[in-house]
Design an enzyme around this catalytic site. Structure first.
Site, PDB file in Angstrom:
ATOM      1  N   CYS A   1       0.815  -1.225   0.000  1.00  0.00           N
ATOM      2  CA  CYS A   1       0.000   0.000   0.000  1.00  0.00           C
ATOM      3  C   CYS A   1       0.851   1.280   0.000  1.00  0.00           C
ATOM      4  CB  CYS A   1      -0.950  -0.007   1.192  1.00  0.00           C
ATOM      5  SG  CYS A   1      -0.224  -0.655   2.698  1.00  0.00           S
TER       6      CYS A   1
ATOM      7  N   HIS B   1      -2.892   6.197   4.748  1.00  0.00           N
ATOM      8  CA  HIS B   1      -1.445   6.243   4.995  1.00  0.00           C
ATOM      9  C   HIS B   1      -0.909   7.599   4.514  1.00  0.00           C
ATOM     10  CE1 HIS B   1      -1.693   2.134   6.009  1.00  0.00           C
ATOM     11  NE2 HIS B   1      -0.945   1.572   5.078  1.00  0.00           N
TER      12      HIS B   1
END
Ligand code: A2P
Length: 337
Positions: A129, A242
């Site tokens: 990710c 994130h």
């Protein structure tokens, strides 16, 4: 238009559930969808649109007649079942780290290296990710002015670990606020009101595997083995999204204005960058979006050819499910399934 029989392995997990949503939201050409997980979930029902679909235990026979299988059930499950599926003619798009660095397995971010899909032999890997959002933001700049070095620090949400970690953050937050003691289960230490500079296992060289993955995967996806990369990955008490502080050194000087101009037109990127009104990407506000958001673009005061930027994305969507479904869409569009 041809419609495809799709399987989701790990359908009950955070990314698995996101796969279901993303397939529907993007109107993926599906003839049917089959949901698989561990024996613990067999018999459970999940909504796909307005229809309930029963979850089955993943087995050898799960992949008979499946065109595309989206896997997000951990490396061990992928390592065992992906080759079985591929052998039966299913194209696997695997969200685990199991095959990412295998030379014969394409590792794909559609905005960067869609042409690599063509080389697949039944398995295509979805990158980490944190890697995905970094390369989506950096590749358009690299094409104009090749990158020599990247120093990145990540601030990764607990959803990257899975459903149990989200529960742990909720429980611990309540306990701390009530003045009670906390016993960590998922992470080695308390995550509520804390930061942990440890994601995945530590390697002999002092980096964690997550940090090493960011370096290796970026070089593979961008076809740029010479870029020097140093990452520090930190788990933060955020549920979704994130964030990354990225320090990048180019071959020649690049002004923040030039970078902004390039990124405004880059596929999958949204620039949110106006310090005068405190405009910059935040995990809270990008959760649920499919783009990679870039802000705080500025000249690196310590390096002549350097820029610094702040990059945020929804790790469950562009960082996992959306990227995987985009790979499938691209493979269909180019006739490479
Ligand atoms: P289950 O819910 O039956 O345990 P998350 O990352 O959110 O924790 O989700 C992990 C996903 O991987 C879940 O859907 C989980 O199913 C699935 N999973 C875990 N172990 C296996 C296994 N051995 N075979 C198939 N699916 C598995």
């Amino acid at each position: 238009m041809k419609k495809y029989i799709v399987a989701i392995v790990g359908a009950t997990g955070l990314v698995g559930r996101e796969f279901i949503k993303v397939l529907e939201q993007r109107n993926f050409p599906m003839a049917s969808v089959h949901l698989f997980a561990s024996d613990r979930s067999a018999g459970k029902k999940l909504f796909v649109g307005h229809r309930e679909v029963e979850v089955k235990e993943t087995s050898h026979s799960s992949f008979n007649h499946i065109d595309i299988a989206l896997f997000s059930a951990g490396s061990e499950t992928s390592r065992y079942f992906s080759p079985i599926a591929a052998q039966k003619g299913t194209v696997v798009i695997d969200n685990s780290a199991a095959f990412r660095m295998e030379p014969k397995v394409p590792l794909v971010v559609p905005e960067v290296n869609p042409q690599d899909i063509k080389e697949h032999q039944g398995i295509i890997a979805n990158p980490n990710c944190s890697t995905i959002q970094m390369v989506v933001a950096l590749y358009p700049l690299h094409k104009v002015n090749p990158i020599k070095r990247i120093v990145v620090t990540t601030y990764q949400s607990v959803s990257g670990t899975g459903a149990a970690a989200m529960e742990e953050l909720t429980t611990q937050t309540k306990l701390v606020l009530e003045g009670q003691s906390v016993v960590p289960h998922v992470y080695p230490h308390q995550i509520a009101f804390n930061l942990l500079p440890e994601i995945d296992v530590f390697l002999d060289n002092g980096y964690t595997k997550e940090e090493w993955k960011m370096a290796e995967e970026t070089q593979k996806i961008m076809h740029a083995p010479d870029i020097a990369i140093s990452a520090t990955c930190v788990r933060v008490p955020v549920f979704i999204g994130h964030s990354e502080s990225i320090n990048v050194e180019f071959t020649r000087p690049m002004t923040p204005e030039e970078a902004r101009r390039i990124l405004v037109y880059a596929p999958g990127v949204k620039v949110l960058d106006d310090p005068s009104v405190s405009l910059y990407p935040q995990p809270w506000s990008v959760a649920g979006s499919d783009d990679v958001f870039v802000g705080r673009i500025r000249a690196d005061a310590s390096r002549p050819n350097g820029l610094v930027m702040w990059v945020v994305a929804d790790n469950l969507r562009k960082g996992a499910a959306v990227n995987a479904v985009q790979i499938a869409e691209e493979a269909i569009r180019r006739g490479w399934l």
